[in-house]
Design a protein around this motif. Structure first.
Motif, mmCIF file in Angstrom:
data_model
loop_
_atom_site.group_PDB
_atom_site.id
_atom_site.type_symbol
_atom_site.label_atom_id
_atom_site.label_comp_id
_atom_site.label_asym_id
_atom_site.label_seq_id
_atom_site.Cartn_x
_atom_site.Cartn_y
_atom_site.Cartn_z
ATOM 1 N N UNK A 18 0.775 -1.230 0.000
ATOM 2 C CA UNK A 18 0.000 0.000 0.000
ATOM 3 C C UNK A 18 0.813 1.290 0.000
ATOM 4 N N UNK A 19 1.743 1.442 0.932
ATOM 5 C CA UNK A 19 2.423 2.736 1.053
ATOM 6 C C UNK A 19 3.765 2.562 1.746
ATOM 7 N N UNK A 20 4.682 3.457 1.412
ATOM 8 C CA UNK A 20 6.004 3.436 2.041
ATOM 9 C C UNK A 20 6.235 4.777 2.712
ATOM 10 N N UNK A 21 6.951 4.766 3.830
ATOM 11 C CA UNK A 21 7.264 5.988 4.564
ATOM 12 C C UNK A 21 8.775 6.186 4.556
ATOM 13 N N UNK A 22 9.226 7.215 3.804
ATOM 14 C CA UNK A 22 10.641 7.504 3.643
ATOM 15 C C UNK A 22 11.020 8.774 4.405
ATOM 16 N N UNK A 23 12.203 8.775 4.996
ATOM 17 C CA UNK A 23 12.790 10.002 5.520
ATOM 18 C C UNK A 23 13.681 10.611 4.441
ATOM 19 N N UNK A 24 13.598 11.956 4.298
ATOM 20 C CA UNK A 24 14.369 12.645 3.254
ATOM 21 C C UNK A 24 15.062 13.864 3.841
ATOM 22 N N UNK A 25 16.111 14.298 3.171
ATOM 23 C CA UNK A 25 16.916 15.428 3.644
ATOM 24 C C UNK A 25 16.277 16.764 3.266
ATOM 25 N N UNK A 26 15.862 16.884 2.017
ATOM 26 C CA UNK A 26 15.366 18.155 1.485
ATOM 27 C C UNK A 26 14.035 17.874 0.786
ATOM 28 N N UNK A 68 13.512 15.027 7.436
ATOM 29 C CA UNK A 68 14.194 14.756 8.696
ATOM 30 C C UNK A 68 15.661 14.464 8.363
ATOM 31 N N UNK A 69 16.497 15.528 8.341
ATOM 32 C CA UNK A 69 17.889 15.325 7.910
ATOM 33 C C UNK A 69 18.619 14.266 8.721
ATOM 34 N N UNK A 70 18.292 14.142 9.999
ATOM 35 C CA UNK A 70 19.013 13.167 10.825
ATOM 36 C C UNK A 70 18.717 11.724 10.401
ATOM 37 N N UNK A 71 17.542 11.510 9.859
ATOM 38 C CA UNK A 71 17.172 10.143 9.465
ATOM 39 C C UNK A 71 17.060 9.977 7.944
ATOM 40 N N UNK A 72 17.467 11.013 7.212
ATOM 41 C CA UNK A 72 17.361 10.967 5.747
ATOM 42 C C UNK A 72 18.079 9.746 5.196
ATOM 43 N N UNK A 73 17.471 9.141 4.207
ATOM 44 C CA UNK A 73 18.048 7.944 3.601
ATOM 45 C C UNK A 73 17.579 6.657 4.239
ATOM 46 N N UNK A 74 16.774 6.766 5.308
ATOM 47 C CA UNK A 74 16.192 5.563 5.898
ATOM 48 C C UNK A 74 14.680 5.570 5.639
ATOM 49 N N UNK A 75 14.058 4.448 5.920
ATOM 50 C CA UNK A 75 12.603 4.315 5.821
ATOM 51 C C UNK A 75 12.057 3.995 7.207
ATOM 52 N N UNK A 76 10.831 4.426 7.441
ATOM 53 C CA UNK A 76 10.196 4.051 8.703
ATOM 54 C C UNK A 76 9.593 2.653 8.588
ATOM 55 N N UNK A 77 8.946 2.381 7.468
ATOM 56 C CA UNK A 77 8.252 1.089 7.324
ATOM 57 C C UNK A 77 7.761 0.941 5.893
ATOM 58 N N UNK A 78 7.331 -0.261 5.581
ATOM 59 C CA UNK A 78 6.512 -0.490 4.402
ATOM 60 C C UNK A 78 5.068 -0.671 4.892
ATOM 61 N N UNK A 79 4.113 -0.397 4.024
ATOM 62 C CA UNK A 79 2.708 -0.433 4.442
ATOM 63 C C UNK A 79 1.905 -1.449 3.663
ATOM 64 N N UNK A 80 0.973 -2.058 4.340
ATOM 65 C CA UNK A 80 0.024 -2.992 3.717
ATOM 66 C C UNK A 80 -1.394 -2.572 4.103
ATOM 67 N N UNK A 81 -2.310 -2.734 3.182
ATOM 68 C CA UNK A 81 -3.710 -2.505 3.501
ATOM 69 C C UNK A 81 -4.333 -3.788 4.017
ATOM 70 N N UNK A 82 -5.298 -3.637 4.948
ATOM 71 C CA UNK A 82 -6.136 -4.755 5.375
ATOM 72 C C UNK A 82 -7.565 -4.445 4.964
ATOM 73 N N UNK A 83 -8.415 -5.464 5.006
ATOM 74 C CA UNK A 83 -9.749 -5.312 4.431
ATOM 75 C C UNK A 83 -10.677 -4.466 5.295
#
Ligand SMILES: [Fe+2]
Length: 336
Positions: A18-26, A68-83
């Motif tokens: 469903x969705x991905x949550x990425x941290x980015x610098x800019x 979030x420059x401190x965490x840029x380049x990492x991901x928080x999680x991958x996402x899945x939908x449920x019914x």
């Protein structure tokens, strides 16, 4: 390792990636890349967080970019939908009972959501019951840009222990569409797991992990890939067109990989084949049978093999990295 039996009536109903949550610098630069090059539509921008969707997607977001420059380049999680929301409650009890963690999280523009982990070495997965619906932009040709990305399709994650991770996800109803065996040890080296009607929602491959190798999105045709690559070059991202265009082996997927400004890897693929009927058996390959999974071209660059997005707060460890590299091009694995 033998592949576990398919669970046809899982404890709760995951419906799709469903969705991905990425941290980015800019965030401004990331938005430029995601909208102008890849062709995402901006659904909302607030508090340093951008919510994006493909032009075919009506649910609010498939990509979340968090400045979030401190965490840029990492991901928080991958996402899945449920019914349904009921599935969230069942999931929370089930995951905790299986030794994982499962916490309700408040997310803007999402209904009831649950952050889960399934134990050390597995990727964090956020389950989500619903999202607000926005207009599909599929017939809004004026608004379409770049690669005119359609929709999220799958994740590929590196995990240090493929068999145990496969067992955990197959217990949740994921079904294998193809997997690769080590010719000598018969161990599973990688596996494509599916919940929706095509071959992949989650691909697992043995390597140091958990890490996120790429998130794949469907585009309409090859021209969309080439247009995105050309615009990437125009905007100074030409060297971030990392690998392809090329063809994977079965099921004949054409691909092109990009790296975003923080190094997160995005794959463009053509619309995948259907994979629905229960008697449709998974494809099995042996890693050294001489059939390259990239039938033409030179194979991926070294950075494609080695560099991946880490999950924030999840230490990556272990993993047979050298064996995994053979999955894309078995020639790399042969003794000269
Ligand atoms: Fe992929």
């Amino acid at each position: 390792m033998s592949i576990p039996d398919i669970v046809r009536h899982p404890p709760f109903n995951i419906t799709r990636a469903s969705h991905v949550r990425y941290f980015v610098r800019d965030l401004d630069e990331s938005l430029r890349f995601y909208t102008e090059v890849l062709g995402f539509v901006l659904s909302d921008l607030e508090d340093g967080i951008a919510y994006l969707r493909g032009i075919e997607e009506s649910c609010h977001h498939s990509v979340v970019l968090m400045q979030d420059p401190a965490r840029a380049g990492t991901a928080e999680c991958i996402g899945m939908r449920v019914a349904s929301e009921d599935d969230i409650a069942v999931a929370q009890a089930h995951v905790r009972g299986a030794g994982g963690t499962a916490e309700i999280v408040e997310r803007p523009h999402q209904g009831l959501s649950l952050m889960t982990t399934f134990g050390k070495g597995t990727p964090p997965v956020e389950l989500c019951a619903s999202m607000p619906v926005l207009p599909r932009m599929l017939n809004n040709f004026v608004a379409q840009k770049g690669g005119r990305v359609l929709r999220l399709d799958h994740y590929q994650c590196a995990v240090p222990d493929v068999p145990s991770t496969v067992a955990k996800f197959m217990a949740l109803g994921f079904r294998p569409s193809k997997y690769t065996l080590d010719e000598e040890t018969r161990q599973v080296l990688s596996i494509f797991l599916s919940r929706k009607n095509n071959p992949h929602d989650l691909v697992l491959a043995g390597a140091m992990g958990p890490r996120l190798h790429h998130v794949a999105f469907v585009v309409s045709d090859l021209q969309a890939m080439l247009r995105a690559a050309d615009i990437a070059a125009n905007l100074g991202y030409g060297r971030e067109v990392e690998h392809g265009p090329g063809r994977h082996g079965p099921p004949n997927g054409m691909f092109l990989y990009f790296r975003d400004p923080d190094g997160h890897r995005i794959e463009f693929i053509l619309p995948p084949m259907q994979y629905i009927d229960p008697e449709d058996k998974p494809n099995v390959w042996e890693s050294t049978d001489g059939v390259s999974l990239v039938p033409w071209g030179g194979g991926p660059p070294q950075r494609w093999r080695e560099e991946m997005t880490r999950f924030d707060g999840h230490e990556a460890a272990g993993g047979p990295l050298a064996r995994w590299t053979s999955l894309t091009d078995p020639r790399q694995d042969r003794t000269p």
